[in-house]
Design a protein around this motif. Structure first.
Motif, PDB file in Angstrom:
ATOM      1  N   SER A 153       3.871   9.145   2.666  1.00  0.00           N
ATOM      2  CA  SER A 153       4.090   8.366   3.881  1.00  0.00           C
ATOM      3  C   SER A 153       5.572   8.486   4.201  1.00  0.00           C
TER       4      SER A 153
ATOM      5  N   PHE B 153       8.897   7.685   6.958  1.00  0.00           N
ATOM      6  CA  PHE B 153       9.410   6.712   7.917  1.00  0.00           C
ATOM      7  C   PHE B 153      10.778   7.161   8.419  1.00  0.00           C
TER       8      PHE B 153
ATOM      9  N   SER C 132       7.775   7.088   1.107  1.00  0.00           N
ATOM     10  CA  SER C 132       7.256   5.960   0.343  1.00  0.00           C
ATOM     11  C   SER C 132       6.528   6.434  -0.897  1.00  0.00           C
ATOM     12  N   GLY C 133       6.676   5.632  -1.961  1.00  0.00           N
ATOM     13  CA  GLY C 133       5.962   5.924  -3.182  1.00  0.00           C
ATOM     14  C   GLY C 133       4.562   5.359  -3.164  1.00  0.00           C
ATOM     15  N   LEU C 134       3.883   5.554  -4.253  1.00  0.00           N
ATOM     16  CA  LEU C 134       2.524   5.057  -4.385  1.00  0.00           C
ATOM     17  C   LEU C 134       2.524   3.555  -4.638  1.00  0.00           C
ATOM     18  N   LYS C 135       1.425   2.923  -4.307  1.00  0.00           N
ATOM     19  CA  LYS C 135       1.312   1.489  -4.575  1.00  0.00           C
ATOM     20  C   LYS C 135       1.498   1.228  -6.065  1.00  0.00           C
TER      21      LYS C 135
ATOM     22  N   GLN D 169       0.804  -1.213   0.000  1.00  0.00           N
ATOM     23  CA  GLN D 169       0.000   0.000   0.000  1.00  0.00           C
ATOM     24  C   GLN D 169       0.838   1.264   0.000  1.00  0.00           C
ATOM     25  N   GLY D 170       2.084   1.163   0.303  1.00  0.00           N
ATOM     26  CA  GLY D 170       2.930   2.341   0.321  1.00  0.00           C
ATOM     27  C   GLY D 170       3.060   2.972   1.675  1.00  0.00           C
ATOM     28  N   TYR D 171       2.380   2.447   2.677  1.00  0.00           N
ATOM     29  CA  TYR D 171       2.512   3.064   3.988  1.00  0.00           C
ATOM     30  C   TYR D 171       2.765   2.061   5.085  1.00  0.00           C
ATOM     31  N   GLU D 172       2.778   0.804   4.751  1.00  0.00           N
ATOM     32  CA  GLU D 172       2.998  -0.142   5.831  1.00  0.00           C
ATOM     33  C   GLU D 172       4.479  -0.496   5.921  1.00  0.00           C
TER      34      GLU D 172
ATOM     35  N   ASN E  38       5.455   0.582  -4.485  1.00  0.00           N
ATOM     36  CA  ASN E  38       5.789   0.809  -3.089  1.00  0.00           C
ATOM     37  C   ASN E  38       7.256   1.151  -2.906  1.00  0.00           C
TER      38      ASN E  38
ATOM     39  N   LYS F 172       6.523   5.606  11.742  1.00  0.00           N
ATOM     40  CA  LYS F 172       6.025   5.977  10.428  1.00  0.00           C
ATOM     41  C   LYS F 172       4.899   6.993  10.556  1.00  0.00           C
ATOM     42  N   TYR F 173       4.797   7.833   9.550  1.00  0.00           N
ATOM     43  CA  TYR F 173       3.696   8.782   9.448  1.00  0.00           C
ATOM     44  C   TYR F 173       2.872   8.424   8.225  1.00  0.00           C
ATOM     45  N   THR F 174       1.541   8.297   8.433  1.00  0.00           N
ATOM     46  CA  THR F 174       0.679   7.928   7.304  1.00  0.00           C
ATOM     47  C   THR F 174      -0.594   8.763   7.298  1.00  0.00           C
TER      48      THR F 174
END
Lengths: 115, 115
Positions: free
Chosen positions: B32, B34, B94-97, A99-102, B101, B49-51
């Motif tokens: 996101s 980290f 983080s990139g997009l799914k 998902q890009g955030y986990e 990712n 992490k920040y989401t």
């Protein structure tokens, strides 16, 4: 906590030789990655892998590189004909989803030295 | 496109004093973010992490980070350094799914803790 394991921890090879770096991702994870860090430089994305195919690859990941999940547990990075500039620390990672955030879980790395 | 800049390559603190590791990011979408830590001969371990939930994020080992969109910053802090905090710290976006990712790493900040 579950771990990603990488073998070997150090690999020395001659230029032009093929190397295979091995990784065992966490068992219930579905997404797999390779990153590398050349000495003194940033950690760089190489490739992501999901459902037995590459999801994305960087410019670094040229025809000399390939990835494979040969069985249900291993994830390998092959470099067909190593160059001096392939010398780096290679990190394998895995995640449950993409998902890009986990959280990505990283292994402790394989230090590849090409002579 | 996304990028991460860690403003200090090395930080030296005395045990018991606060730690501040600075990170600025650039992203064309809501990122996101980290912080990862790497101890010698160990893998990259997620600190926090920040989401897009709370802007102040608490992580493991007493670390926290604050997301400030107006400043495009995600600085990492700890009120009192411990000898075991000596390690290298990476700020990561983080990139997009859809982009596999992909993580983009900052250059790292090596923390030295003096007794």
């Amino acid at each position: 906590e579950p771990e990603v394991t990488q073998t070997p921890s150090h690999q020395v090879t001659q230029m032009g030789q093929e190397v295979i770096l091995r990784c065992v991702p966490i068992s219930n994870h579905l997404y797999f990655y390779w990153y590398r860090q050349i000495l003194g430089q940033k950690v760089e994305f190489l490739v992501s892998f999901y459902n037995n195919e590459i999801s994305e690859k960087s410019e670094i990941f040229d025809d000399q590189f390939s990835v494979e999940r040969p069985d249900g547990s291993n994830f390998t990075l092959k470099i067909r004909s190593t160059k001096l500039e392939d010398s780096a620390m290679y990190f394998c990672a895995s995640s449950e989803e993409g998902q890009g955030y986990e959280k990505l879980f990283f292994g402790s790395g394989t230090q590849l030295s090409v002579l | 496109a996304q990028s991460v800049t860690q403003l200090d390559s090395h930080v030296s603190v005395s045990e018991g004093t606060p730690v501040l590791l600075r990170c600025n990011y650039s992203s064309s979408y809501s990122p996101s973010l980290f912080w990862y830590v790497q101890h010698p001969n160990k893998g990259l371990q997620l600190l926090l992490k920040y989401t897009s939930a709370a802007t102040l994020v608490k992580g493991i080992n007493g670390f926290e980070a604050e997301f400030k969109k107006s400043e495009t910053s995600f600085h990492l802090t700890k009120p009192s350094a411990h000898m075991s905090d000596a390690a290298e710290y990476f700020c990561v976006v983080s990139g997009l799914k859809a982009a596999g990712n992909k993580l983009t790493f900052g250059g790292g900040t090596r923390v030295l803790v003096k007794p």
